[in-house]
Design a protein around this motif. Structure first.
Motif, PDB file in Angstrom:
ATOM      1  N   ASN A   1     137.113  20.532  -5.075  1.00  0.00           N
ATOM      2  CA  ASN A   1     137.832  21.212  -3.997  1.00  0.00           C
ATOM      3  C   ASN A   1     138.733  22.318  -4.535  1.00  0.00           C
ATOM      4  N   VAL A   2     139.316  22.075  -5.705  1.00  0.00           N
ATOM      5  CA  VAL A   2     140.171  23.092  -6.318  1.00  0.00           C
ATOM      6  C   VAL A   2     139.330  24.245  -6.860  1.00  0.00           C
ATOM      7  N   LEU A   3     138.206  23.912  -7.482  1.00  0.00           N
ATOM      8  CA  LEU A   3     137.376  24.934  -8.122  1.00  0.00           C
ATOM      9  C   LEU A   3     136.824  25.957  -7.137  1.00  0.00           C
ATOM     10  N   THR A   4     136.561  25.528  -5.906  1.00  0.00           N
ATOM     11  CA  THR A   4     135.982  26.481  -4.951  1.00  0.00           C
ATOM     12  C   THR A   4     136.923  27.649  -4.674  1.00  0.00           C
ATOM     13  N   GLN A   5     138.206  27.480  -4.972  1.00  0.00           N
ATOM     14  CA  GLN A   5     139.131  28.604  -4.835  1.00  0.00           C
ATOM     15  C   GLN A   5     138.800  29.707  -5.841  1.00  0.00           C
ATOM     16  N   GLN A   6     138.317  29.307  -7.026  1.00  0.00           N
ATOM     17  CA  GLN A   6     137.899  30.296  -8.014  1.00  0.00           C
ATOM     18  C   GLN A   6     136.709  31.098  -7.484  1.00  0.00           C
ATOM     19  N   THR A   7     135.795  30.396  -6.825  1.00  0.00           N
ATOM     20  CA  THR A   7     134.623  31.065  -6.253  1.00  0.00           C
ATOM     21  C   THR A   7     135.035  32.043  -5.163  1.00  0.00           C
ATOM     22  N   LEU A   8     135.905  31.590  -4.283  1.00  0.00           N
ATOM     23  CA  LEU A   8     136.375  32.448  -3.198  1.00  0.00           C
ATOM     24  C   LEU A   8     137.069  33.691  -3.743  1.00  0.00           C
ATOM     25  N   LYS A   9     137.926  33.507  -4.725  1.00  0.00           N
ATOM     26  CA  LYS A   9     138.651  34.648  -5.289  1.00  0.00           C
ATOM     27  C   LYS A   9     137.685  35.667  -5.895  1.00  0.00           C
ATOM     28  N   PHE A  10     136.655  35.179  -6.565  1.00  0.00           N
ATOM     29  CA  PHE A  10     135.652  36.072  -7.145  1.00  0.00           C
ATOM     30  C   PHE A  10     134.955  36.881  -6.051  1.00  0.00           C
ATOM     31  N   CYS A  11     134.520  36.216  -4.994  1.00  0.00           N
ATOM     32  CA  CYS A  11     133.829  36.910  -3.900  1.00  0.00           C
ATOM     33  C   CYS A  11     134.753  37.932  -3.238  1.00  0.00           C
ATOM     34  N   MET A  12     135.996  37.541  -3.013  1.00  0.00           N
ATOM     35  CA  MET A  12     136.953  38.432  -2.357  1.00  0.00           C
ATOM     36  C   MET A  12     137.267  39.638  -3.242  1.00  0.00           C
ATOM     37  N   ASP A  13     137.428  39.408  -4.542  1.00  0.00           N
ATOM     38  CA  ASP A  13     137.719  40.506  -5.469  1.00  0.00           C
ATOM     39  C   ASP A  13     136.586  41.527  -5.485  1.00  0.00           C
ATOM     40  N   GLN A  14     135.352  41.035  -5.442  1.00  0.00           N
ATOM     41  CA  GLN A  14     134.213  41.955  -5.471  1.00  0.00           C
ATOM     42  C   GLN A  14     134.130  42.781  -4.195  1.00  0.00           C
ATOM     43  N   LYS A  15     134.411  42.155  -3.064  1.00  0.00           N
ATOM     44  CA  LYS A  15     134.399  42.891  -1.792  1.00  0.00           C
ATOM     45  C   LYS A  15     135.518  43.935  -1.776  1.00  0.00           C
ATOM     46  N   ASN A  16     136.709  43.543  -2.224  1.00  0.00           N
ATOM     47  CA  ASN A  16     137.832  44.489  -2.279  1.00  0.00           C
ATOM     48  C   ASN A  16     137.568  45.617  -3.272  1.00  0.00           C
ATOM     49  N   ARG A  17     136.931  45.273  -4.370  1.00  0.00           N
ATOM     50  CA  ARG A  17     136.629  46.274  -5.400  1.00  0.00           C
ATOM     51  C   ARG A  17     135.794  47.411  -4.811  1.00  0.00           C
ATOM     52  N   PHE A  18     134.841  47.037  -3.968  1.00  0.00           N
ATOM     53  CA  PHE A  18     133.966  48.059  -3.392  1.00  0.00           C
ATOM     54  C   PHE A  18     134.649  48.791  -2.235  1.00  0.00           C
ATOM     55  N   ILE A  19     135.315  48.038  -1.349  1.00  0.00           N
ATOM     56  CA  ILE A  19     135.905  48.655  -0.156  1.00  0.00           C
ATOM     57  C   ILE A  19     137.134  49.490  -0.505  1.00  0.00           C
ATOM     58  N   ASN A  20     138.038  48.911  -1.287  1.00  0.00           N
ATOM     59  CA  ASN A  20     139.312  49.578  -1.554  1.00  0.00           C
ATOM     60  C   ASN A  20     139.261  50.539  -2.739  1.00  0.00           C
ATOM     61  N   ASP A  21     138.540  50.140  -3.781  1.00  0.00           N
ATOM     62  CA  ASP A  21     138.526  50.952  -5.001  1.00  0.00           C
ATOM     63  C   ASP A  21     137.283  51.822  -5.135  1.00  0.00           C
ATOM     64  N   GLN A  22     136.332  51.624  -4.209  1.00  0.00           N
ATOM     65  CA  GLN A  22     135.084  52.401  -4.237  1.00  0.00           C
ATOM     66  C   GLN A  22     134.356  52.273  -5.574  1.00  0.00           C
ATOM     67  N   LYS A  23     134.412  51.073  -6.141  1.00  0.00           N
ATOM     68  CA  LYS A  23     133.719  50.814  -7.400  1.00  0.00           C
ATOM     69  C   LYS A  23     132.500  49.944  -7.128  1.00  0.00           C
ATOM     70  N   PRO A  24     131.396  50.216  -7.812  1.00  0.00           N
ATOM     71  CA  PRO A  24     130.182  49.425  -7.566  1.00  0.00           C
ATOM     72  C   PRO A  24     130.369  47.973  -7.993  1.00  0.00           C
ATOM     73  N   ILE A  25     129.702  47.086  -7.279  1.00  0.00           N
ATOM     74  CA  ILE A  25     129.725  45.663  -7.622  1.00  0.00           C
ATOM     75  C   ILE A  25     128.738  45.439  -8.762  1.00  0.00           C
ATOM     76  N   GLN A  26     129.202  44.830  -9.837  1.00  0.00           N
ATOM     77  CA  GLN A  26     128.373  44.723 -11.037  1.00  0.00           C
ATOM     78  C   GLN A  26     127.601  43.416 -11.136  1.00  0.00           C
ATOM     79  N   TYR A  27     127.779  42.521 -10.158  1.00  0.00           N
ATOM     80  CA  TYR A  27     127.131  41.216 -10.234  1.00  0.00           C
ATOM     81  C   TYR A  27     126.014  41.114  -9.201  1.00  0.00           C
ATOM     82  N   ALA A  28     124.839  40.696  -9.656  1.00  0.00           N
ATOM     83  CA  ALA A  28     123.635  40.727  -8.820  1.00  0.00           C
ATOM     84  C   ALA A  28     123.766  39.875  -7.561  1.00  0.00           C
TER      85      ALA A  28
END
Length: 676
Positions: free
Chosen positions: A457-484
């Motif tokens: 239950n605790v570990l899934t927070q790591q997964t969520l943070k990763f997904c959220m960071d990648q979405k923010n990276r593209f939307i806010n920073d206009q950087k391509p997502i590097q993970y397939a």
């Protein structure tokens, strides 16, 4: 009645039972009937689901089959806890002698170790974990965090000259490793570290292979120099004298006591009181202390240094995903074989039919079989990814996706295994409650996979943070997502999609779109909810409030998408059975989330989903025994009488019952029954 007369009578009763049973139904013929229905290429399935190194799996199985005097199942032998520990140690040593898997082989192809470990887990998780504590945790930590000065410790571990353990978890801290309380204070005068357990909560607890076995351990402790704290570091500590196995001065070693399962592992606790270890015993690949007490490190950022030091532990979490999938498959091997053999009810005047023919049984066994096979492919994929990126294990950017995936897949597959085992236990009825059929033991042994290597239950927070960071990276920073696995977020767009005919429910592109839609929407909803909570709360409270109701669903959606992607990458063609397996799993995804899709204006019919599930599970039913025969371990490894591959389950069961230690024994306290 004499003992000879009694044995003769029992034999007559057994033969009468056997004859009656064969008149009612022949279990061997029942299983053979379903076996002949299967059309699959078994070797193809072995290579598909177990990979290129499948022969190492078979090698381990052959070792067990050819050395039955060593490899015995504790639930069939009614071993005590002490006997389980001894026999698991003997099995560990025997595997080490016979397997022939060397360190050089691991370096050239880490997947050999993965394949062997998964096979060992099928035989006995306790033996596998004991093996893993020493080689994957203790030995590999020396390799990953140590330097040339630690070479002798590594070589001693490779030959079992030393047996090691891994002392990280404390009574008061498990998932939050950074806050462990054990201390290592550097003494410049003696050039030693003084290891202490300052509070009861700092007691190293649940340390595998420690109560009875290990003479060495890797201790994780807070480093202090001249009163300044430098974070968590690892130290080699001798806890027992090899000449007499006595515990070293200043160290208390105790037994954690009986557990729900895995009693072949001697979990222990450790308390340190002014235990001095040499300066050279600090594992110092990324940070070191000079004799004069100067702290030096290649990685100045303490957060990054901490992450790098623990990066190599991801391997344990990753292989646990494989253990979960394989455990489900082993449980289903027992349940499906039994369902093919067990005959109950039928039309008046007609013979009873196998319970596998009933639609309810197919939903309970065949649908989970399809999901388990998809999960096995995903587990194999992430383990292959880990095995091929060992050179990047200390590169946070390279490991981010693997860390996020393992953080959710471990728990998802472990939780699913619990569900499958319980279903199979109930399929066997009262027989499923018997230890000889292993399902209860299997549940208790594998349930801990939800907890160790990080609470699921605790570990899934790591997964969520990763997904959220990648979405923010593209939307806010206009950087391509590097993970397939999340690349789709760059181009995803809402589009109309209709479910008008059966084919629409089975179209991979439609399923792919729904999975991507669900993950994207859930991420957006979470981020919006988090923003709202931040208006009235600090970040920690806001995150916890949002995560409690919306976070775990996102991690699970990401896991489903990854499983879909990995199956699609197989690029399977012209195999109707594998196609049916995938269709069933996709339909379960629709069935599980049908309200979400309906509420967002997708015209998905609940009735159509259920109709198709019944149709395809009935089709796969005829292939199920063939699939199990290809993928299940041999009987000597599976260790379940009612999961026997020859179908002769009732005779074997009664023979085992008759040969039990106390089957016909009069109790020693019989007088108390009648004397009032």
């Amino acid at each position: 009645m004499s003992s000879e007369q009694r044995v003769k009578l029992l034999h007559q009763q057994f033969e009468a039972y056997k004859e009656m049973n064969e008149q009612v139904s022949n279990p061997i013929e029942s299983l053979q009937y379903y076996r002949q229905l299967s059309t699959i290429d078994k070797q193809k399935y072995i290579e598909l689901f177990y990979g290129r190194n499948w022969k190492y799996r078979q090698n381990l199985f052959d070792i067990v089959k050819n050395n039955q005097h060593v490899f015995k199942h504790h639930h069939l032998e009614e071993y005590t806890r002490e006997e389980q520990r001894y026999h698991s140690f003997q099995a560990m040593r025997h595997f080490h002698q016979k397997l022939g898997v060397t360190y050089d082989m691991f370096l050239s192809d880490p997947n050999i170790v993965t394949t062997t470990s998964v096979a060992m887990y099928s035989y006995d998780p306790a033996v596998c974990v004991k093996f893993g504590v020493h080689f994957s945790l203790y030995t590999k930590t020396i390799l990953n965090l140590g330097t040339d000065k630690h070479k002798q410790y590594f070589e001693n571990a490779q030959t079992l000259t030393d047996i090691g353990s891994f002392s990280l978890t404390e009574l008061g801290h498990g998932s939050n490793v950074r806050q462990i309380q054990t201390t290592a204070i550097y003494d410049k005068e003696t050039q030693t570290f003084i290891i202490n357990t300052p509070t009861d909560l700092a007691t190293k607890f649940w340390i595998g292979a420690t109560a009875n076995l290990a003479n060495m351990t890797v201790v994780f402790a807070q480093l202090y120099i001249d009163g300044n704290q430098y974070g968590v570091h690892a130290f080699l500590v001798e806890i027992r004298d090899k000449t007499n196995h006595n515990v070293k001065s200043g160290i208390t070693v105790g037994d954690c006591g009986p557990k729900n399962g895995l009693n072949g592992i001697d979990n222990g606790f450790l308390i340190f009181k002014n235990v001095r270890v040499p300066l050279a015993n600090m594992l110092d690949k990324f940070a070191t202390v000079t004799p004069s007490g100067e702290f030096k490190t290649q990685i100045e950022d303490p957060d990054k240094r901490f992450a790098v030091q623990l990066a190599s532990l991801s391997g344990g979490r990753i292989i646990l995903s494989y253990y979960g999938a394989i455990t489900s498959l082993n449980a289903l091997s027992i349940g499906i074989r039994y369902a093919a053999i067990r005959k109950q009810f039928g039309l008046p005047g007609e013979k009873e039919q196998s319970i596998l023919e009933y639609p309810l049984t197919q939903l309970r066994l065949i649908v989970p079989l399809a999901s388990t096979l998809v999960y096995t492919i995903a587990a194999k994929a992430i383990n292959n990814l880990w095995d091929t990126t060992q050179n990047n294990v200390f590169n946070p950017n390279k490991m981010a996706e693997i860390h996020a995936l393992s953080s959710v897949l471990k728990g998802k597959f472990a939780t699913y295994a619990n569900k499958v085992i319980l279903e199979c236990r109930q399929i066997l009825g009262g027989h499923g409650y018997h230890s000889f059929n292993r399902l209860g033991v299997m549940l208790h042994d594998q349930d801990i996979n939800n907890t160790w290597e990080g609470d699921s239950n605790v570990l899934t927070q790591q997964t969520l943070k990763f997904c959220m960071d990648q979405k923010n990276r593209f939307i806010n920073d206009q950087k391509p997502i590097q993970y397939a696995s999340l690349k789709f977020l760059e181009t995803f767009a809402i589009k109309p999609i209709k479910f008008l005919k059966d084919e629409d429910y089975l179209c991979p592109n439609n399923i792919k779109y729904l999975l991507e839609y669900k993950l994207d929407k859930q991420l957006s909803d979470f981020m919006e909810d988090l923003t709202t909570n931040l208006n009235n709360n600090d970040m920690l409270k806001s995150w916890n409030l949002s995560f409690a109701f919306k976070g775990q669903q996102i991690s699970n959606s990401y896991a489903d998408l990854y499983c879909f992607q990995q199956w699609q990458e197989l690029n399977l063609k012209n195999d109707s059975v594998l196609d049916t397996i995938f269709k069933i799993w996709c339909l379960t995804l629709l069935d599980n989330e049908i309200e979400l899709y309906k509420n967002n204006e997708f015209n998905i019919s609940d009735a159509t989903v259920k109709k198709l599930l019944m149709k395809f599970s009935n089709q796969l039913k005829d292939e199920a025994i063939g699939i199990i025969d290809a993928l299940a371990p041999p009987d000597e490894i599976l260790g379940s009488i009612f999961g026997s591959s020859d179908g002769d389950i009732y005779n074997k069961f009664m023979q085992k019952i008759y040969s039990g230690k106390n089957t016909f024994q009069k109790v020693t306290w019989w007088e108390q029954i009648h004397n009032k």
